[in-house]
Design a protein around this motif. Structure first.
Motif, PDB file in Angstrom:
ATOM      1  N   ALA A   1       0.834  -1.206   0.000  1.00  0.00           N
ATOM      2  CA  ALA A   1       0.000   0.000   0.000  1.00  0.00           C
ATOM      3  C   ALA A   1       0.867   1.254   0.000  1.00  0.00           C
ATOM      4  N   LEU A   2       1.928   1.251   0.780  1.00  0.00           N
ATOM      5  CA  LEU A   2       2.789   2.423   0.864  1.00  0.00           C
ATOM      6  C   LEU A   2       3.511   2.707  -0.453  1.00  0.00           C
ATOM      7  N   SER A   3       3.752   1.657  -1.246  1.00  0.00           N
ATOM      8  CA  SER A   3       4.446   1.833  -2.514  1.00  0.00           C
ATOM      9  C   SER A   3       3.491   1.977  -3.696  1.00  0.00           C
ATOM     10  N   SER A   4       2.202   2.010  -3.414  1.00  0.00           N
ATOM     11  CA  SER A   4       1.210   2.128  -4.481  1.00  0.00           C
ATOM     12  C   SER A   4       1.197   3.538  -5.055  1.00  0.00           C
ATOM     13  N   GLU A   5       0.717   3.672  -6.302  1.00  0.00           N
ATOM     14  CA  GLU A   5       0.629   4.977  -6.946  1.00  0.00           C
ATOM     15  C   GLU A   5      -0.300   5.905  -6.170  1.00  0.00           C
ATOM     16  N   GLU A   6      -1.376   5.326  -5.617  1.00  0.00           N
ATOM     17  CA  GLU A   6      -2.360   6.131  -4.896  1.00  0.00           C
ATOM     18  C   GLU A   6      -1.736   6.826  -3.688  1.00  0.00           C
ATOM     19  N   VAL A   7      -0.898   6.101  -2.966  1.00  0.00           N
ATOM     20  CA  VAL A   7      -0.295   6.662  -1.760  1.00  0.00           C
ATOM     21  C   VAL A   7       0.896   7.549  -2.112  1.00  0.00           C
ATOM     22  N   LEU A   8       1.726   7.104  -3.044  1.00  0.00           N
ATOM     23  CA  LEU A   8       2.894   7.894  -3.432  1.00  0.00           C
ATOM     24  C   LEU A   8       2.490   9.212  -4.085  1.00  0.00           C
ATOM     25  N   GLY A   9       1.313   9.237  -4.693  1.00  0.00           N
ATOM     26  CA  GLY A   9       0.851  10.456  -5.348  1.00  0.00           C
ATOM     27  C   GLY A   9       0.176  11.451  -4.423  1.00  0.00           C
ATOM     28  N   ASP A  10       0.124  11.152  -3.142  1.00  0.00           N
ATOM     29  CA  ASP A  10      -0.512  12.029  -2.162  1.00  0.00           C
ATOM     30  C   ASP A  10       0.510  13.044  -1.665  1.00  0.00           C
ATOM     31  N   ALA A  11       0.476  14.257  -2.210  1.00  0.00           N
ATOM     32  CA  ALA A  11       1.472  15.272  -1.879  1.00  0.00           C
ATOM     33  C   ALA A  11       1.435  15.660  -0.405  1.00  0.00           C
ATOM     34  N   PHE A  12       0.227  15.805   0.148  1.00  0.00           N
ATOM     35  CA  PHE A  12       0.115  16.168   1.561  1.00  0.00           C
ATOM     36  C   PHE A  12       0.762  15.092   2.428  1.00  0.00           C
ATOM     37  N   GLY A  13       0.426  13.822   2.140  1.00  0.00           N
ATOM     38  CA  GLY A  13       0.966  12.723   2.926  1.00  0.00           C
ATOM     39  C   GLY A  13       2.481  12.665   2.853  1.00  0.00           C
ATOM     40  N   ALA A  14       3.048  12.906   1.660  1.00  0.00           N
ATOM     41  CA  ALA A  14       4.499  12.864   1.501  1.00  0.00           C
ATOM     42  C   ALA A  14       5.167  13.986   2.297  1.00  0.00           C
ATOM     43  N   THR A  15       4.574  15.171   2.259  1.00  0.00           N
ATOM     44  CA  THR A  15       5.131  16.299   3.005  1.00  0.00           C
ATOM     45  C   THR A  15       5.026  16.068   4.506  1.00  0.00           C
ATOM     46  N   PHE A  16       3.891  15.529   4.929  1.00  0.00           N
ATOM     47  CA  PHE A  16       3.699  15.240   6.353  1.00  0.00           C
ATOM     48  C   PHE A  16       4.763  14.248   6.822  1.00  0.00           C
ATOM     49  N   SER A  17       4.983  13.223   6.026  1.00  0.00           N
ATOM     50  CA  SER A  17       5.970  12.202   6.385  1.00  0.00           C
ATOM     51  C   SER A  17       7.371  12.795   6.483  1.00  0.00           C
ATOM     52  N   GLU A  18       7.711  13.662   5.531  1.00  0.00           N
ATOM     53  CA  GLU A  18       9.045  14.245   5.493  1.00  0.00           C
ATOM     54  C   GLU A  18       9.282  15.223   6.637  1.00  0.00           C
ATOM     55  N   ARG A  19       8.293  16.067   6.920  1.00  0.00           N
ATOM     56  CA  ARG A  19       8.498  17.140   7.886  1.00  0.00           C
ATOM     57  C   ARG A  19       8.134  16.769   9.317  1.00  0.00           C
ATOM     58  N   ILE A  20       7.293  15.745   9.481  1.00  0.00           N
ATOM     59  CA  ILE A  20       6.798  15.421  10.821  1.00  0.00           C
ATOM     60  C   ILE A  20       7.107  13.977  11.229  1.00  0.00           C
ATOM     61  N   THR A  21       6.597  13.024  10.454  1.00  0.00           N
ATOM     62  CA  THR A  21       6.737  11.617  10.850  1.00  0.00           C
ATOM     63  C   THR A  21       8.196  11.168  10.912  1.00  0.00           C
ATOM     64  N   ALA A  22       9.039  11.731  10.055  1.00  0.00           N
ATOM     65  CA  ALA A  22      10.436  11.289   9.970  1.00  0.00           C
ATOM     66  C   ALA A  22      11.179  11.368  11.298  1.00  0.00           C
ATOM     67  N   THR A  23      10.825  12.312  12.163  1.00  0.00           N
ATOM     68  CA  THR A  23      11.527  12.453  13.446  1.00  0.00           C
ATOM     69  C   THR A  23      10.621  12.158  14.641  1.00  0.00           C
ATOM     70  N   ALA A  24       9.528  11.461  14.405  1.00  0.00           N
ATOM     71  CA  ALA A  24       8.577  11.161  15.488  1.00  0.00           C
ATOM     72  C   ALA A  24       9.122  10.096  16.427  1.00  0.00           C
ATOM     73  N   THR A  25       8.783  10.234  17.692  1.00  0.00           N
ATOM     74  CA  THR A  25       9.165   9.246  18.708  1.00  0.00           C
ATOM     75  C   THR A  25       7.942   8.915  19.554  1.00  0.00           C
ATOM     76  N   THR A  26       7.997   7.777  20.214  1.00  0.00           N
ATOM     77  CA  THR A  26       6.875   7.388  21.068  1.00  0.00           C
ATOM     78  C   THR A  26       6.950   8.109  22.406  1.00  0.00           C
ATOM     79  N   ASN A  27       5.818   8.199  23.068  1.00  0.00           N
ATOM     80  CA  ASN A  27       5.735   8.777  24.405  1.00  0.00           C
ATOM     81  C   ASN A  27       6.312   7.770  25.397  1.00  0.00           C
TER      82      ASN A  27
END
Length: 441
Positions: free
Chosen positions: A370-396
């Protein structure tokens, strides 16, 4: 399909079945061999791929109470129940009430079946002794290792991962532009961020620069700011809240409150409403927020203005902080648990089902395909969110303790006492740390 259309899509029952690849006879779903899990909370009694007779079961979810998410969840339930010729009972509570209510129902033997859970709750729910170990039926389904680990507690697979992301800052780029704050050059440091908030306040019109959480129910959000200021929260089993960094973070939060840069009585849902109406420029949310704020916004172009931004840091060079966020589906032992587990496996890992859900809710999936699908890879918001936020996320770090909910509630109440002027940051955080330590044991 445009992003705006995606965010405002709703599913009819017939369309849901088409998207999920399920015909009237349920042939597509039938091709997915159901998997049985036994009644033991820790050991499945049937191997993955075994057959069973589908039975009715209950599904609990807070998403069923949310207008933006309910259509997608109901589509999944309709698709599975129609194909298997069963009935799925719906149990729902608003998010802020859900944890306590589902804990009470499971403890009292009133609920069994499949339950949507926040990954933060797994420790507390597992302590009840009725969650099943679903490792046998998550094996070889293509889940990412990170997703599987997010739905584990002490190494036990207590749930099927459903969506894993993070909580970070979302901004309205149009409002930022009016204050001469480029979204692609967002303030890096805390000091610059505060200056930007003051500039936003200067736009007038009652605009809330940052719709930060200030209600006790969601004040756990301040923990990520404590980490931003340098507090580890927990270190070698010792709660560090009350240290210089946590006190400084709360004092700063209080200063934002006193300056009117954040507002009173705001939780996540209030923040979404304010942002949706253009009355707030920035707020904290997970990827699910995109659908929530764009669906009913009076601004039809809000989706194109919604921008994830990295959380400011104390010093240039620090890694931006973000909190891992995720939903999973846990299986509570009892009547219907075997079918409930098969539903959860299908809903979270079947590519057609997952992409249909993603089309409506736009949430990051948890399988490699699913993560490598065209539908997900083509989601610009999701890609930006992943790059700017999720990439450095840690658990509580409090999630590892079964009393984590009480710990967070204690901290939230003490932070609120600071905001309303009842206690000083130092006194409140020292007391919060002491109580939290007693809860850890």
């Amino acid at each position: 399909m445009s992003e705006s259309t995606l965010m405002n899509a709703t599913l009819t029952r017939r369309r849901a079945l088409q998207l999920l690849g399920i015909g009237a006879a349920g042939a597509a779903l039938a091709a997915c061999a159901p998997t049985g899990v036994g009644t033991s909370p820790t050991t499945p009694t049937a191997a993955a791929g075994g057959s069973f007779t589908p039975t009715d079961f209950d599904f609990a979810s807070w998403a069923l109470t949310e207008e933006a998410s309910a259509p997608a969840i109901k589509a999944l339930l309709a698709g599975y129940s129609d194909a298997q010729h069963i009935t799925i009972g719906e149990v729902s509570f608003p998010y802020n009430e859900y944890f306590n209510q589902i804990m009470l129902q499971i403890r009292g033997g009133q609920f069994m079946g499949a339950a949507q859970v926040d990954v933060a709750w797994l420790g507390s729910l597992a302590a009840l002794g009725t969650l099943q170990d679903v490792s046998a039926v998550t094996k070889d389904r293509g889940y990412t290792q990170a997703a599987l680990e997010a739905a584990q507690f002490h190494g036990v697979q207590y749930a099927f991962p459903w969506t894993i992301g993070a909580i970070g800052l979302l901004a309205n780029s149009e409002i930022l532009d009016k204050a001469d704050i480029p979204s692609d050059d967002f303030p890096v440091t805390i000091d610059d961020y505060e200056t930007a908030l003051k500039r936003l306040k200067g736009l007038g019109g009652g605009l809330i620069p940052y719709a930060a959480s200030t209600k006790a129910a969601q004040l756990k959000d301040v923990l990520i700011w404590m980490e931003t200021f340098g507090s580890p929260l927990v270190e070698d089993g010792e709660v560090t809240i009350g240290d210089e960094a946590s006190v400084a973070a709360v004092a700063w939060y209080k200063s934002l409150y006193d300056q009117g840069l954040i507002a009173a009585d705001v939780d996540r849902f209030d923040a979404r409403s304010l942002f949706c109406q253009g009355r707030a420029a920035i707020y904290d949310d997970a990827p699910v927020g995109r659908n929530a704020v764009t669906k009913d916004s009076p601004d039809p172009k809000l989706a194109s203005k919604l921008v994830p931004v990295s959380r400011p840091v104390l010093e240039v060079g620090d890694a931006p902080r973000a909190l891992v966020w995720g939903n999973a589906i846990a299986i509570v032992s009892g009547e219907g648990a075997e079918t409930a587990a098969d539903f959860a496996r299908w809903a979270t890992s079947d590519l057609t089902a997952v992409l249909a859900d993603h089309e409506v809710r736009g949430l990051p999936p948890v399988t490699e395909k699913a993560l490598s699908s065209e539908e997900v890879l083509g989601d610009a918001f999701g890609a930006t969110f992943s790059e700017r936020i999720t990439a450095t996320a840690t658990t509580n770090p409090f999630w590892q303790y079964t009393q984590y909910a009480q710990i967070e509630s204690t901290i939230a109440e003490k932070v609120q006492s600071v905001l309303i002027g009842q206690q000083s940051p130092k006194d409140a955080m020292t007391e919060a740390g002491r109580i939290a330590q007693t809860l850890i044991g």
